[in-house]
Design an enzyme around this catalytic site. Structure first.
Site, PDB file in Angstrom:
ATOM      1  N   ASP A 171    -126.119  21.477  -6.441  1.00 38.21           N
ATOM      2  CA  ASP A 171    -126.379  22.757  -4.964  1.00 38.21           C
ATOM      3  C   ASP A 171    -126.408  22.613  -3.973  1.00 38.21           C
ATOM      4  O   ASP A 171    -125.826  22.528  -2.812  1.00 38.21           O
ATOM      5  CB  ASP A 171    -127.375  24.060  -6.020  1.00 38.21           C
ATOM      6  CG  ASP A 171    -125.722  24.608  -6.985  1.00 38.21           C
ATOM      7  OD1 ASP A 171    -125.043  24.690  -7.321  1.00 38.21           O
ATOM      8  OD2 ASP A 171    -127.465  25.221  -7.350  1.00 38.21           O
TER       9      ASP A 171
ATOM     10  N   ASP B  83    -124.744  27.068  -0.500  1.00 33.83           N
ATOM     11  CA  ASP B  83    -123.477  27.373  -1.860  1.00 33.83           C
ATOM     12  C   ASP B  83    -123.872  28.039  -2.803  1.00 33.83           C
ATOM     13  O   ASP B  83    -124.988  28.249  -2.499  1.00 33.83           O
ATOM     14  CB  ASP B  83    -123.786  25.103  -2.407  1.00 33.83           C
ATOM     15  CG  ASP B  83    -122.877  25.461  -3.591  1.00 33.83           C
ATOM     16  OD1 ASP B  83    -121.885  24.808  -3.572  1.00 33.83           O
ATOM     17  OD2 ASP B  83    -124.148  25.486  -4.538  1.00 33.83           O
TER      18      ASP B  83
ATOM     19  N   GLU C  10    -118.570  28.695   1.484  1.00 31.57           N
ATOM     20  CA  GLU C  10    -117.141  28.137   0.800  1.00 31.57           C
ATOM     21  C   GLU C  10    -116.615  29.443   0.886  1.00 31.57           C
ATOM     22  O   GLU C  10    -116.727  30.788   0.301  1.00 31.57           O
ATOM     23  CB  GLU C  10    -118.156  28.110  -0.446  1.00 31.57           C
ATOM     24  CG  GLU C  10    -117.990  26.992  -0.562  1.00 31.57           C
ATOM     25  CD  GLU C  10    -118.039  26.606  -2.290  1.00 31.57           C
ATOM     26  OE1 GLU C  10    -117.776  25.793  -2.916  1.00 31.57           O
ATOM     27  OE2 GLU C  10    -119.089  27.414  -3.084  1.00 31.57           O
TER      28      GLU C  10
END
Length: 434
Positions: A364, A184, A268
């Site tokens: 996170d 992340d 991501e």
């Protein structure tokens, strides 16, 4: 397995060689701008765009013309490569991968490329290389060049000249080391891994922002194009180079550590360009919280997320692993234990607390666990059998338990999260602590 790799070194040219390289870079810039102006003129006249072969014929005419006879002093192959660069720029524009080609400005991105390895000689034992119409040039040989030389690019940055040597070689198919991990990306933490470790941000631009602002203020008080103005401009360039070098060094170390310790990395699929757009709006519809958004944009761009993904992609391929990009929606709002999705789960920027099952953890870290779970699920949907993808939500819950119990030692160059603990939340959902 075939590997393409580039090695970059600083050149140590003589004064005459520096003048020649500046002239060659100027010739390439002139050819690019002249060809681009011709293409725009043909478009305005309703004519078809010239291809690379047609532009090469015009280049021959330009080299023999009395008005541009000085182009013949530069090697022809770098000039032809400039036309290839223009053709590639048009291709990227029509494919909607880039903006329309723009004219090159003097002093910016001065470079030229030699594509023919037969014209290049590399003498690593004596720290020198031979280039057409430049002769033998010395360079700072910091590491050995492996493989056969394919092409060489000469570029200038902050008054220094550099050479990038692209090579090609055959290697054995690497065997990936380690397991799967989710990452992340963030501001307070540059990269948080699903195993509980994280990389602290470097903030290279922020560290030099004060010195850069003072140098820019000093330059603004100088007479434009005077000697003192040029000195002040050179100082600004050196600061920018220091910022960029520190950022690249940090990213290379982080991506090397991750790629060497993990066979699969899930991240991501962030659209950094859209995330860092200005919020100023228009005079008719002015934006809101423009100053805060400007600071956020600066922090995002200072981290180098796009370059981080690019380096991870090719380094994982070099080590036999692979990269998986998953949708970024609600990764930090989804509970890894019960699967409840709500914006109220993240009432604080740094902490995650599920309103359904009271699971509490660093936000996170929760995002990294959910990213890994989505990556595993994607492999499962594609029909690949993975042990961790056999259970969707249960996989995320198991990973959360393992991380909170600190059963996995951190990899080199990372830090263990100081908040990787499941308090009363895990017992509330009936998951034992390991």
């Amino acid at each position: 397995m075939q590997r393409l790799q580039a090695y970059k070194y600083e050149l140590m040219p003589t004064g005459e060689q520096q003048r020649d390289m500046r002239r060659f870079a100027g010739s390439c810039r002139f050819v690019f701008n002249k060809a681009l102006a011709l293409q725009k003129e043909r478009y305005e006249q309703g004519k078809k765009k010239l291809g690379y072969a047609g532009l090469c014929k015009l280049l021959t005419e330009w080299r023999h013309s009395t008005e541009t006879a000085w182009l013949a002093d530069a090697p022809v192959h770098p000039l032809q490569q400039t036309l290839k660069d223009l053709e590639r720029a048009y291709t990227n524009f029509f494919a909607k991968r880039a903006d329309f080609p723009r004219f090159k400005k003097k002093g910016q991105h001065n470079s030229f490329r030699y594509p023919d390895p037969k014209q290049i000689k590399l003498d690593q034992a004596n720290n020198r290389l031979f280039l057409p119409k430049l002769g033998w040039l010395r360079y700072r040989n910091s590491r050995e060049v492996l493989g056969a030389v394919k092409n060489i690019t000469v570029s200038q940055s902050c008054g220094k000249w550099f050479v990038s040597i692209q090579t090609e070689r055959e290697i054995e198919q690497p065997i990936p080391q380690g397991g799967a991990v989710g990452i992340d990306m963030g501001i307070a933490r540059f990269a948080t891994l699903s195993d509980g470790t994280f990389h602290a941000p470097l903030n290279s631009f922020k560290r030099h922002e004060t010195a850069l602002r003072r140098a820019q203020q000093a330059m603004s008080r100088k007479t434009r194009f005077s000697s003192n103005w040029k000195k002040a401009k050179s100082r600004i360039q050196r600061i920018h180079a220091r910022i960029g070098n520190a950022r690249r060094d940090f990213l290379h170390k982080a991506t090397t550590t991750i790629s060497q310790n993990h066979a699969m990395v899930c991240i991501e699929d962030l659209q950094v360009r859209n995330m860092s757009k200005s919020a100023a709006g228009s005079p008719e519809k002015p934006g809101k919280q423009v100053r805060a958004k400007s600071g956020l944009n600066k922090s995002i761009l200072d981290q180098g997320w796009a370059e981080f993904r690019c380096q991870l992609d090719y380094k994982l391929a070099w080590n036999g692993g692979h990269l998986i990009a998953v949708p970024a929606q609600n990764t930090s709002r989804t509970c890894p234990c019960c699967g409840h999705v709500s914006a109220d789960n993240r009432q604080m920027q740094a902490r995650f607390q599920c309103v359904e099952c009271s699971f509490e953890e660093n936000a996170d870290l929760v995002g990294a666990i959910n990213i890994l779970s989505r990556g595993m699920q994607r492999l499962r949907d594609e029909g690949q059998d993975t042990a961790d993808a056999s259970a969707g939500r249960e996989t995320a819950a198991r990973i959360a338990c393992e991380v909170s119990g600190a059963v996995m030692p951190p990899a080199a160059g990372t830090r263990r999260s100081d908040s990787c603990r499941l308090d009363a939340g895990m017992s509330a959902v009936g998951i034992p602590r390991l």
